[in-house]
Motif scaffolding. Structure first.
Motif, PDB file in Angstrom:
ATOM      1  N   ILE A  21      20.040  -3.394   0.594  1.00 43.64           N
ATOM      2  CA  ILE A  21      18.578  -3.266   0.695  1.00 43.64           C
ATOM      3  C   ILE A  21      17.912  -4.009  -0.443  1.00 43.64           C
ATOM      4  CG2 ILE A  21      16.640  -1.652   0.598  1.00 43.64           C
ATOM      5  CD1 ILE A  21      18.482   0.445   1.899  1.00 43.64           C
ATOM      6  N   PHE A  22      18.418  -3.825  -1.649  1.00 44.72           N
ATOM      7  CA  PHE A  22      17.789  -4.451  -2.824  1.00 44.72           C
ATOM      8  C   PHE A  22      18.104  -5.936  -2.924  1.00 44.72           C
ATOM      9  CE2 PHE A  22      17.615   0.031  -3.914  1.00 44.72           C
ATOM     10  CZ  PHE A  22      16.308   0.135  -4.408  1.00 44.72           C
ATOM     11  N   GLU A  23      19.170  -6.386  -2.289  1.00 45.02           N
ATOM     12  CA  GLU A  23      19.448  -7.817  -2.262  1.00 45.02           C
ATOM     13  C   GLU A  23      18.386  -8.572  -1.480  1.00 45.02           C
ATOM     14  OE1 GLU A  23      23.334  -8.174  -0.684  1.00 45.02           O
ATOM     15  OE2 GLU A  23      24.325  -7.429  -2.499  1.00 45.02           O
ATOM     16  N   GLN A  24      17.701  -7.870  -0.578  1.00 42.65           N
ATOM     17  CA  GLN A  24      16.654  -8.511   0.219  1.00 42.65           C
ATOM     18  C   GLN A  24      15.423  -8.845  -0.616  1.00 42.65           C
ATOM     19  OE1 GLN A  24      15.799  -5.970   3.571  1.00 42.65           O
ATOM     20  NE2 GLN A  24      17.959  -5.530   3.928  1.00 42.65           N
ATOM     21  N   SER A  25      15.329  -8.236  -1.798  1.00 44.01           N
ATOM     22  CA  SER A  25      14.135  -8.443  -2.629  1.00 44.01           C
ATOM     23  C   SER A  25      14.219  -9.816  -3.281  1.00 44.01           C
ATOM     24  CB  SER A  25      14.052  -7.343  -3.707  1.00 44.01           C
ATOM     25  OG  SER A  25      13.999  -6.067  -3.068  1.00 44.01           O
ATOM     26  N   GLY A  83       0.791  -1.226   0.000  1.00 46.51           N
ATOM     27  CA  GLY A  83       0.000   0.000   0.000  1.00 46.51           C
ATOM     28  C   GLY A  83       0.822   1.274   0.000  1.00 46.51           C
ATOM     29  N   GLU A  84       2.139   1.164   0.016  1.00 50.47           N
ATOM     30  CA  GLU A  84       2.999   2.355   0.017  1.00 50.47           C
ATOM     31  C   GLU A  84       3.466   2.636  -1.409  1.00 50.47           C
ATOM     32  OE1 GLU A  84       6.154   2.376   2.853  1.00 50.47           O
ATOM     33  OE2 GLU A  84       4.964   1.391   4.419  1.00 50.47           O
ATOM     34  N   ASN A  85       3.287   3.880  -1.846  1.00 51.64           N
ATOM     35  CA  ASN A  85       3.715   4.213  -3.204  1.00 51.64           C
ATOM     36  C   ASN A  85       4.867   5.217  -3.254  1.00 51.64           C
ATOM     37  OD1 ASN A  85       2.320   6.469  -2.400  1.00 51.64           O
ATOM     38  ND2 ASN A  85       1.124   6.662  -4.283  1.00 51.64           N
ATOM     39  N   TYR A  86       5.382   5.613  -2.079  1.00 51.13           N
ATOM     40  CA  TYR A  86       6.646   6.363  -2.057  1.00 51.13           C
ATOM     41  C   TYR A  86       7.734   5.385  -1.649  1.00 51.13           C
ATOM     42  CZ  TYR A  86      10.269   9.825  -1.235  1.00 51.13           C
ATOM     43  OH  TYR A  86      11.441  10.537  -1.297  1.00 51.13           O
ATOM     44  N   LEU A  87       8.541   4.989  -2.617  1.00 52.83           N
ATOM     45  CA  LEU A  87       9.496   3.901  -2.419  1.00 52.83           C
ATOM     46  C   LEU A  87      10.913   4.333  -2.764  1.00 52.83           C
ATOM     47  CD1 LEU A  87       7.394   1.092  -4.155  1.00 52.83           C
ATOM     48  CD2 LEU A  87       7.534   1.559  -1.690  1.00 52.83           C
ATOM     49  N   LEU A  88      11.856   3.499  -2.367  1.00 53.47           N
ATOM     50  CA  LEU A  88      13.252   3.694  -2.724  1.00 53.47           C
ATOM     51  C   LEU A  88      13.504   2.991  -4.055  1.00 53.47           C
ATOM     52  CD1 LEU A  88      16.135   4.631  -1.911  1.00 53.47           C
ATOM     53  CD2 LEU A  88      16.421   2.399  -0.797  1.00 53.47           C
ATOM     54  N   GLN A  89      14.038   3.722  -5.013  1.00 55.75           N
ATOM     55  CA  GLN A  89      14.285   3.128  -6.320  1.00 55.75           C
ATOM     56  C   GLN A  89      15.775   2.915  -6.570  1.00 55.75           C
ATOM     57  OE1 GLN A  89      13.898   5.263  -9.990  1.00 55.75           O
ATOM     58  NE2 GLN A  89      14.367   7.256  -9.087  1.00 55.75           N
ATOM     59  N   ARG A  90      16.069   1.881  -7.371  1.00 62.78           N
ATOM     60  CA  ARG A  90      17.406   1.673  -7.911  1.00 62.78           C
ATOM     61  C   ARG A  90      17.265   1.596  -9.428  1.00 62.78           C
ATOM     62  NH1 ARG A  90      20.635  -3.881  -6.865  1.00 62.78           N
ATOM     63  NH2 ARG A  90      18.661  -4.636  -7.730  1.00 62.78           N
ATOM     64  N   SER A  91      17.966   2.497 -10.103  1.00 64.29           N
ATOM     65  CA  SER A  91      17.893   2.535 -11.563  1.00 64.29           C
ATOM     66  C   SER A  91      19.306   2.459 -12.132  1.00 64.29           C
ATOM     67  CB  SER A  91      17.216   3.829 -12.033  1.00 64.29           C
ATOM     68  OG  SER A  91      17.310   3.968 -13.439  1.00 64.29           O
ATOM     69  N   ILE A  92      19.551   1.489 -13.013  1.00 63.92           N
ATOM     70  CA  ILE A  92      20.844   1.349 -13.683  1.00 63.92           C
ATOM     71  C   ILE A  92      20.594   1.361 -15.187  1.00 63.92           C
ATOM     72  CG2 ILE A  92      22.933  -0.029 -13.955  1.00 63.92           C
ATOM     73  CD1 ILE A  92      22.352  -1.289 -11.247  1.00 63.92           C
TER      74      ILE A  92
END
Length: 334
Positions: free
Chosen positions: A330-334, A222-231
């Motif tokens: 952080i993104f490795e947890q995904s 339900g959260e739409n303000y997120l941390l992004q990683r863009s490469i």
């Protein structure tokens, strides 16, 4: 109206402080309003044999957020003195903050080191002042006395960004701090960080870590303000990675810990430490820099770091390595 009155009050206060720093050194100068008065003594010695300081006074205005006194302001004015008291002891003091402490060899030696590194003896005898300038460029006098009877004395227009002024300030600030008097120490970045954007450009890749508002279908819990990683692959002109993650609850605390650990004030244009330790400062073109970092704090402090030179990249590498490693974890947890 209030801003106008405030400016005049600050201007008057600054002029008073400069006078306390030595306005009485030159009597009855023939000032020309809006012109330049030159009463330089060209015979004054430029080579000072002694290194034992017995007296010192100067006053100046500095740009930047130097102490809590100047937080949110363009800068502040200070007046430093080292002089004997009624008991013959050398006392170091600063007029604006009202701090004082008995001077010791550490202070005098560090001050002499700045005098030598910045070649202040070469300014001995200079009296050249332009009238009618804004208060931060008003006349100021510096006098340095030595045990040998030698003296360095010069009167010039204040330069609120001069390196010798910053160096003198920091010698006093760090020395007073060592005596448990922190009033003059430059503030660090507010630990209550509310935002950080990181852009990294190499010859082939463009990497970004930042907050982003996503669509409802990309929302997480339900959260739409997120941390992004863009490469993004610059050569292939295509996205390699673009993913999102919820901000960890301690995200900004962890970021603050990393900033505190590495102290990035030499890259903050509003810090008195801006430029310190940097060999090649080339951060005027923020948007096209190889590393761009935007930091915002709860108090409203905004910092833009934009660097491209090899020396800056090397200096900031430990900080960047840990900052990137934390975000990747952080993104490795995904």
């Amino acid at each position: 109206m209030k801003a106008h009155v405030k400016r005049h009050i600050i201007a008057l206060a600054f002029i008073i402080i400069l006078c306390l720093g030595g306005c009485d050194e030159v009597k009855n100068p023939e000032h020309v309003n809006g012109g330049t008065t030159n009463k330089t003594d060209y015979t004054a010695p430029k080579d000072i044999k002694s290194k034992e300081i017995t007296g010192f006074r100067t006053a100046f205005y500095l740009y930047g957020e130097w102490t809590e006194l100047s937080e949110g302001e363009r800068g502040n004015s200070y007046s430093f003195k080292i002089q004997k008291d009624e008991n013959g002891k050398l006392i170091a003091s600063e007029y604006t903050t009202k701090v004082k402490h008995e001077a010791d060899e550490e202070l005098l030696n560090n001050l002499q080191k700045v005098i030598e590194e910045q070649h202040l003896a070469g300014m001995n005898g200079v009296y050249e002042v332009t009238e009618g300038l804004p208060y931060e460029f008003q006349k100021t006098t510096t006098v340095i006395e030595y045990a040998s009877g030698e003296e360095i004395s010069f009167t010039i227009n204040n330069d609120p960004e001069a390196k010798w002024i910053k160096d003198v300030y920091l010698v006093f600030a760090e020395w007073f701090d060592s005596k448990e008097i922190p009033d003059l120490m430059p503030p660090k970045v507010d630990s209550l960080i509310s935002r950080i954007d990181i852009d990294i450009r190499t010859d082939t890749l463009y990497t970004e870590y930042s907050g982003i508002i996503v669509s409802e279908e990309d929302a997480i819990d339900g959260e739409n303000y997120l941390l992004q990683r863009s490469i993004y692959d610059i050569t292939q002109k295509k996205s390699i990675t673009w993913d999102f993650h919820k901000f960890p609850e301690d995200y900004y605390e962890r970021i603050a810990e990393i900033i505190e650990k590495y102290d990035i004030r030499p890259f903050d244009k509003y810090s008195p430490l801006y430029g310190y330790g940097r060999e090649d400062i080339n951060d005027t073109d923020y948007d096209n820099s190889k590393i761009c970092i935007y930091i915002e704090t709860v108090s409203g402090h905004r910092q833009h770091i934009g660097i491209s030179s090899d020396s800056d990249m090397e200096m900031l590498k430990p900080f960047m390595d840990e900052l990137i490693a934390y975000h990747e974890s952080i993104f490795e947890q995904s």
